[in-house]
Scaffold this active site. Sequence first.
Site, PDB file in Angstrom:
ATOM      1  N   GLU A  98       4.772 -30.772  26.423  1.00  0.00           N
ATOM      2  CA  GLU A  98       3.378 -31.250  26.415  1.00  0.00           C
ATOM      3  C   GLU A  98       3.124 -32.162  27.609  1.00  0.00           C
ATOM      4  O   GLU A  98       4.054 -32.766  28.146  1.00  0.00           O
ATOM      5  CB  GLU A  98       3.135 -32.061  25.134  1.00  0.00           C
ATOM      6  CG  GLU A  98       2.241 -31.403  24.103  1.00  0.00           C
ATOM      7  CD  GLU A  98       0.792 -31.245  24.533  1.00  0.00           C
ATOM      8  OE1 GLU A  98       0.502 -31.023  25.722  1.00  0.00           O
ATOM      9  OE2 GLU A  98      -0.084 -31.329  23.661  1.00  0.00           O
ATOM     10  N   ASP A  99       1.873 -32.270  27.981  1.00  0.00           N
ATOM     11  CA  ASP A  99       1.512 -33.260  28.999  1.00  0.00           C
ATOM     12  C   ASP A  99       1.395 -34.643  28.373  1.00  0.00           C
ATOM     13  O   ASP A  99       1.882 -35.638  28.899  1.00  0.00           O
ATOM     14  CB  ASP A  99       0.201 -32.868  29.712  1.00  0.00           C
ATOM     15  CG  ASP A  99      -0.926 -32.489  28.744  1.00  0.00           C
ATOM     16  OD1 ASP A  99      -0.735 -32.572  27.508  1.00  0.00           O
ATOM     17  OD2 ASP A  99      -2.004 -32.099  29.226  1.00  0.00           O
ATOM     18  N   ASP A 154      -1.133 -37.644  21.820  1.00  0.00           N
ATOM     19  CA  ASP A 154      -2.107 -38.691  21.502  1.00  0.00           C
ATOM     20  C   ASP A 154      -2.173 -38.852  19.972  1.00  0.00           C
ATOM     21  O   ASP A 154      -1.354 -39.559  19.391  1.00  0.00           O
ATOM     22  CB  ASP A 154      -3.454 -38.301  22.110  1.00  0.00           C
ATOM     23  CG  ASP A 154      -4.523 -39.368  21.964  1.00  0.00           C
ATOM     24  OD1 ASP A 154      -4.188 -40.488  21.600  1.00  0.00           O
ATOM     25  OD2 ASP A 154      -5.712 -39.067  22.217  1.00  0.00           O
ATOM     26  N   PHE A 162      -7.998 -43.063  28.926  1.00  0.00           N
ATOM     27  CA  PHE A 162      -8.108 -41.644  29.253  1.00  0.00           C
ATOM     28  C   PHE A 162      -7.576 -41.407  30.666  1.00  0.00           C
ATOM     29  O   PHE A 162      -8.085 -41.959  31.636  1.00  0.00           O
ATOM     30  CB  PHE A 162      -9.566 -41.180  29.146  1.00  0.00           C
ATOM     31  CG  PHE A 162      -9.689 -39.691  29.272  1.00  0.00           C
ATOM     32  CD1 PHE A 162      -9.351 -38.862  28.210  1.00  0.00           C
ATOM     33  CD2 PHE A 162     -10.096 -39.120  30.469  1.00  0.00           C
ATOM     34  CE1 PHE A 162      -9.437 -37.482  28.334  1.00  0.00           C
ATOM     35  CE2 PHE A 162     -10.184 -37.736  30.595  1.00  0.00           C
ATOM     36  CZ  PHE A 162      -9.858 -36.924  29.521  1.00  0.00           C
ATOM     37  N   ARG A 201      -6.702 -31.635  37.412  1.00  0.00           N
ATOM     38  CA  ARG A 201      -5.342 -31.223  37.034  1.00  0.00           C
ATOM     39  C   ARG A 201      -4.410 -31.207  38.240  1.00  0.00           C
ATOM     40  O   ARG A 201      -3.196 -31.308  38.111  1.00  0.00           O
ATOM     41  CB  ARG A 201      -5.356 -29.806  36.445  1.00  0.00           C
ATOM     42  CG  ARG A 201      -6.064 -29.671  35.118  1.00  0.00           C
ATOM     43  CD  ARG A 201      -5.758 -28.297  34.531  1.00  0.00           C
ATOM     44  NE  ARG A 201      -6.689 -27.904  33.485  1.00  0.00           N
ATOM     45  CZ  ARG A 201      -6.564 -28.253  32.202  1.00  0.00           C
ATOM     46  NH1 ARG A 201      -5.568 -28.995  31.822  1.00  0.00           N
ATOM     47  NH2 ARG A 201      -7.443 -27.839  31.316  1.00  0.00           N
TER      48      ARG A 201
HETATM   49  P1  5GP Z   1      -3.393 -34.774  20.319  1.00  0.00           P
HETATM   50  O1  5GP Z   1      -3.489 -33.524  19.525  1.00  0.00           O
HETATM   51  O2  5GP Z   1      -2.002 -35.380  20.315  1.00  0.00           O
HETATM   52  O3  5GP Z   1      -4.445 -35.780  19.946  1.00  0.00           O
HETATM   53  O4  5GP Z   1      -3.799 -34.435  21.789  1.00  0.00           O
HETATM   54  C1  5GP Z   1      -3.037 -33.744  22.669  1.00  0.00           C
HETATM   55  C2  5GP Z   1      -3.894 -33.166  23.761  1.00  0.00           C
HETATM   56  O5  5GP Z   1      -5.080 -33.940  23.953  1.00  0.00           O
HETATM   57  C3  5GP Z   1      -3.185 -33.169  25.093  1.00  0.00           C
HETATM   58  O6  5GP Z   1      -2.463 -31.984  25.314  1.00  0.00           O
HETATM   59  C4  5GP Z   1      -4.341 -33.296  26.062  1.00  0.00           C
HETATM   60  O7  5GP Z   1      -4.854 -32.022  26.339  1.00  0.00           O
HETATM   61  C5  5GP Z   1      -5.388 -34.077  25.309  1.00  0.00           C
HETATM   62  N1  5GP Z   1      -5.378 -35.502  25.674  1.00  0.00           N
HETATM   63  C6  5GP Z   1      -5.004 -36.564  24.922  1.00  0.00           C
HETATM   64  N2  5GP Z   1      -5.126 -37.726  25.602  1.00  0.00           N
HETATM   65  C7  5GP Z   1      -5.593 -37.379  26.830  1.00  0.00           C
HETATM   66  C8  5GP Z   1      -5.902 -38.132  28.010  1.00  0.00           C
HETATM   67  O8  5GP Z   1      -5.777 -39.368  28.109  1.00  0.00           O
HETATM   68  N3  5GP Z   1      -6.340 -37.414  29.085  1.00  0.00           N
HETATM   69  C9  5GP Z   1      -6.479 -36.065  29.057  1.00  0.00           C
HETATM   70  N4  5GP Z   1      -6.914 -35.486  30.166  1.00  0.00           N
HETATM   71  N5  5GP Z   1      -6.199 -35.328  27.971  1.00  0.00           N
HETATM   72  C10 5GP Z   1      -5.755 -35.978  26.872  1.00  0.00           C
END
Ligand code: 5GP
Length: 179
Positions: free
Chosen positions: A97-98, A101, A151, A164
């Site tokens: 994963e990148d 969150d 963010f 990106r």
């Molecule tokens: P989760 O399901 O854990 O809430 O979110 C994971 C996904 O949310 C990540 O793969 C990403 O695409 C997006 N995401 C969460 N935080 C950020 C952030 O600070 N910046 C960006 N660009 N995407 C985020």
Amino acid sequence: MHDFIEEVLLTNEEIVAIAERIGKQISHDYAGKKPLLIGLLKGSVPFLAELMKHIDIEMEVDFMKVSSYSGVHSTGAVTITKDTSTPLVDRDVIIVEDIVDSGLTIQEIKNLLKDRKAKSIRVATLLDKPSGRTVPNLYPDYVGQEIPGKFVVGFGLDYDELYRNLPYVGVLKRSVYEK
Ligand code: 5GP
């Protein structure tokens, strides 16, 4: 640094060092196995590419695409829009994963991979935002860097598909999305 960036959180050099550290750790932990790295499109691509260079055991790679975000806030709903083509039964899978969150994306994918009888499932993420977590007890196994609840964009992470391609990770100025 670009004028739409408020602060750089990780330079390219720091990201490469992270990939090297995690790559070595994976090579050690999976010695004698052949892990399948599943990159979550699109954000994980730069990190996955960097990470793979530092894994020196046999490994395979595949991709999945899930959508959970639109804009800067999680919608909570996770939909799989592209699936893997590799059979997962009995495979040692590492989800790449990148950023983690809320943890919802990873939780959903882990459940899916369990249903498909993967032998083991771990998570490698470039960034971890523990302050955003809504899924209890969800801890990625390999974390590049913990970051505050801001963010961020760059190195795969987008804001409405832009940024990106930045070689670093930075905090996006609020003025960009609060117009
Ligand atoms: P989760 O399901 O854990 O809430 O979110 C994971 C996904 O949310 C990540 O793969 C990403 O695409 C997006 N995401 C969460 N935080 C950020 C952030 O600070 N910046 C960006 N660009 N995407 C985020």
